[in-house]
Design a protein around this motif. Structure first.
Motif, PDB file in Angstrom:
ATOM      1  N   SER A  95       0.833  -1.204   0.000  1.00  0.00           N
ATOM      2  CA  SER A  95       0.000   0.000   0.000  1.00  0.00           C
ATOM      3  C   SER A  95       0.864   1.249   0.000  1.00  0.00           C
ATOM      4  CB  SER A  95      -0.908   0.024   1.235  1.00  0.00           C
ATOM      5  OG  SER A  95      -1.715  -1.121   1.289  1.00  0.00           O
ATOM      6  N   ASP A 143       2.012  -2.754 -10.121  1.00  0.00           N
ATOM      7  CA  ASP A 143       1.720  -3.284  -8.797  1.00  0.00           C
ATOM      8  C   ASP A 143       2.026  -4.782  -8.828  1.00  0.00           C
ATOM      9  OD1 ASP A 143       0.835  -4.224  -6.411  1.00  0.00           O
ATOM     10  OD2 ASP A 143      -1.152  -3.299  -6.492  1.00  0.00           O
ATOM     11  N   ASP A 181       5.806  -6.702  -2.522  1.00  0.00           N
ATOM     12  CA  ASP A 181       5.763  -7.042  -1.099  1.00  0.00           C
ATOM     13  C   ASP A 181       6.701  -8.199  -0.805  1.00  0.00           C
ATOM     14  OD1 ASP A 181       4.184  -5.512   0.611  1.00  0.00           O
ATOM     15  OD2 ASP A 181       2.330  -6.306  -0.247  1.00  0.00           O
ATOM     16  N   HIS A 188       6.785  -9.352   2.341  1.00  0.00           N
ATOM     17  CA  HIS A 188       6.093 -10.126   3.388  1.00  0.00           C
ATOM     18  C   HIS A 188       4.966 -10.997   2.815  1.00  0.00           C
ATOM     19  CE1 HIS A 188       3.762  -6.107   4.222  1.00  0.00           C
ATOM     20  NE2 HIS A 188       3.194  -6.751   3.232  1.00  0.00           N
ATOM     21  N   LYS A 189       4.792 -10.986   1.487  1.00  0.00           N
ATOM     22  CA  LYS A 189       3.822 -11.900   0.888  1.00  0.00           C
ATOM     23  C   LYS A 189       4.570 -13.104   0.302  1.00  0.00           C
ATOM     24  CE  LYS A 189       0.086  -8.628   0.094  1.00  0.00           C
ATOM     25  NZ  LYS A 189      -0.556  -7.735  -0.871  1.00  0.00           N
TER      26      LYS A 189
HETATM   27  C1  LIG Z   1      -1.624  -6.905  -0.695  1.00  0.00           C
HETATM   28  C2  LIG Z   1      -1.657  -6.082  -1.909  1.00  0.00           C
HETATM   29  C3  LIG Z   1      -1.403  -4.709  -1.858  1.00  0.00           C
HETATM   30  C4  LIG Z   1      -1.195  -3.986  -0.544  1.00  0.00           C
HETATM   31  O1  LIG Z   1      -0.044  -4.441   0.096  1.00  0.00           O
HETATM   32  P1  LIG Z   1       0.089  -4.366   1.694  1.00  0.00           P
HETATM   33  O2  LIG Z   1       1.431  -4.963   1.930  1.00  0.00           O
HETATM   34  O3  LIG Z   1      -1.019  -5.193   2.267  1.00  0.00           O
HETATM   35  O4  LIG Z   1       0.000  -2.950   2.079  1.00  0.00           O
HETATM   36  C5  LIG Z   1      -1.383  -4.013  -3.046  1.00  0.00           C
HETATM   37  N1  LIG Z   1      -1.619  -4.628  -4.216  1.00  0.00           N
HETATM   38  C6  LIG Z   1      -1.878  -5.950  -4.293  1.00  0.00           C
HETATM   39  C7  LIG Z   1      -2.116  -6.570  -5.638  1.00  0.00           C
HETATM   40  C8  LIG Z   1      -1.900  -6.723  -3.141  1.00  0.00           C
HETATM   41  O5  LIG Z   1      -2.174  -8.020  -3.204  1.00  0.00           O
END
Ligand SMILES: *Cc1c(COP(=O)(O)O)cnc(C)c1O
Length: 489
Positions: free
Chosen positions: A155, A277, A306, A308-309
């Motif tokens: 985000s 993104d 990310d 952390h994902k």
């Molecule tokens: C999770 C997500 C976000 C936001 O990321 P956060 O780490 O939760 O702030 C933005 N774009 C996509 C496609 C996401 O899956």
């Protein structure tokens, strides 16, 4: 003034332990307990709802008197640890949440000891963050001269990247004069499947809800390019100013990858900023089968992702890379006498990360990522991402083979959307049965998928950013969904 004959010095206080020996014993116990906790995670339910007595525990009064470290730790063991959301569990596949790693857990302890503030300075954490950024540039084909920083998540990475887009491609007078819709109605474009963090960013950037034009998608949930072209042409005709395209490298609902290469071409032809993104999908760029779809992200002006994902790193860590080396400073740098960097001393150093985003004080986010990447190596990470993709296909095949399960979107990357459908229920009943199945899966601690709506249908959504999941976990999920469906019928 000298005092004479003071009998007793006033006690000088600190928050350090009075007895370091017993503090060390407690610390060792914590490390032992937490390693056992992580190691034993698959033996426990995937979720335990927070009981009433624990909720009331959290309404206790402000602690004015010391209760001591051991007592606080006992409270943590009793009331905190057992009631986690569960995203470290092998059967957690909800939203898009990473599972973290044991080395990342220990890295959090180490960075906690250093308690670094990584705003700027001649400190190891600054050099390490630059190195981690350079690694990601290499991974994603970005030029080494590109800029960037670690942030709390996708985000923030979207917000900061889009701020740079607004100020350098939208209207460079905004940092000075502010946003004036009468002067220029700025427009950004993204598919209808784009994450809501982009909507929130557009609002925070002062462009209003209308600043983001949502473009429909095709059957495959990828942006419809001809609708995108038409929307840009329409806005130009109406005197508005298109300035940015947002491409998804993995949409949140279904993992769809927009046609990034076509969007990069369109952005170049139209003079627009391309922001990707890649919060979910960036690690898949390491796999040959996704190279054609994801390599064009290297042409972006900015990319958010990310750690952390799907890199399994501990919260919170997202990253933003920006091609134009000076763009972030142009949006965020604001001189202050008390922050001027000197040529020597603590304030020296190669870069002020505080000038590249909205945060001044920043934690030491790089350490957990750096240690995890070095400990296991990039190749192991790529193999785990490939394993998750295989698991998504395996789950899709289980769904395909099952009598009463229905695949609800083409599986893409690591995301599978499906539902229970015995063939006898109408649309509304199907939605409520599947909602109830999902709640029972979660509440009984069987597994934690999440949910979404796809074209009016409530679906069970599995996003596999989990290095602990094994094939039998997905077999259990498929058979439990069927069993719960029968139970409800
Ligand atoms: C999770 C997500 C976000 C936001 O990321 P956060 O780490 O939760 O702030 C933005 N774009 C996509 C496609 C996401 O899956």
């Amino acid at each position: 003034m000298k005092s004479q004959g003071v009998a007793q010095k006033p006690t000088e206080l600190s928050l350090d332990p009075e007895d370091w020996e017993s503090f060390r014993d407690l610390g060792r116990r914590m490390v032992d307990d937490m390693i056992a906790f992580v190691r034993g995670v698959s033996e426990r339910p995937s979720f335990t709802p927070v009981p009433e007595q624990v909720k009331s525990f959290f309404r206790a009064e402000l602690p004015r008197k010391a209760q001591g470290a051991e007592a606080v730790y006992e409270e943590f063991l009793r009331n905190v640890l057992p009631y986690a959301k569960g995203n470290i569990h092998p059967r957690f596949w909800g939203w898009v949440e990473g599972s973290g790693t044991p080395i990342g857990m220990l890295a959090s302890l180490l960075s906690g000891a250093m308690n670094s503030n990584v705003a700027f300075g001649d400190q190891s954490a600054v050099y390490m963050e630059l190195q981690v950024l350079d690694w990601f540039k290499e991974m994603l084909g970005f030029p080494q001269a590109a800029s960037g920083l670690l942030l709390s998540g996708g985000s923030m990475a979207n917000l900061v990247g889009l701020a740079a887009a607004r100020d350098s491609r939208g209207d460079p007078s905004i940092p000075g004069k502010g946003v004036d819709p009468a002067r220029r109605a700025l427009r950004m474009y993204a598919s209808a499947e784009t994450h809501n963090s982009v909507d929130r960013a557009v609002k925070l950037l002062g462009l209003g809800r209308e600043g983001l034009v949502r473009i429909p998608t095709g059957e495959d949930y990828r942006i419809d390019l001809s609708a995108l072209r038409a929307a840009i042409a329409r806005d130009r005709e109406a005197g508005r100013t298109p300035f940015c395209l947002v491409a998804n490298a993995g949409t949140v609902n279904t993992g769809a990858i927009d046609p990034i290469s076509d969007m990069a071409e369109l952005a170049a032809a139209e003079g627009l900023w391309l922001h990707v993104d890649a919060a979910i999908g960036f690690m898949a760029a390491l796999l040959p089968e996704f190279e054609a779809a994801l390599a064009p992200a290297s042409r972006a002006d900015s990319i958010a992702f990310d750690l952390h994902k799907w890199m399994y790193a501990q919260y919170e860590t997202g990253c933003l890379l920006v091609r134009e080396p000076a763009a972030l400073e142009a949006s965020f740098k604001h001189g202050a006498d008390y922050l001027v960097s000197h040529e020597r001393g603590v304030s020296a150093g190669p870069v002020a990360f505080a000038d590249r985003g909205p945060e001044l004080s920043r934690g030491f986010r790089a350490l957990k990522v750096w240690m995890q990447l070095k400990e296991a190596g990039l190749e192991r990470h790529a193999a785990l991402v490939a394993q998750n993709v295989d698991q998504a296909r395996y789950l899709a095949s289980l769904v395909g083979d099952a009598e009463n399960l229905e695949l609800m979107a083409p599986p893409s990357l690591n995301i599978v959307c499906f539902r229970y459908n015995p063939g006898t229920l109408d649309a509304e009943a199907l939605n409520s049965v599947n909602r109830e199945i999902l709640l029972r899966l979660q509440e009984r601690g069987i597994a934690t998928p999440s949910y979404t709506m796809l074209r009016g249908a409530y679906v069970i959504r599995v996003a596999i950013t989990n290095h602990r999941s094994v094939n039998t976990d997905f077999e259990l999920l498929a058979s439990e969904v069927e069993r719960l469906g029968r139970e409800l019928a």
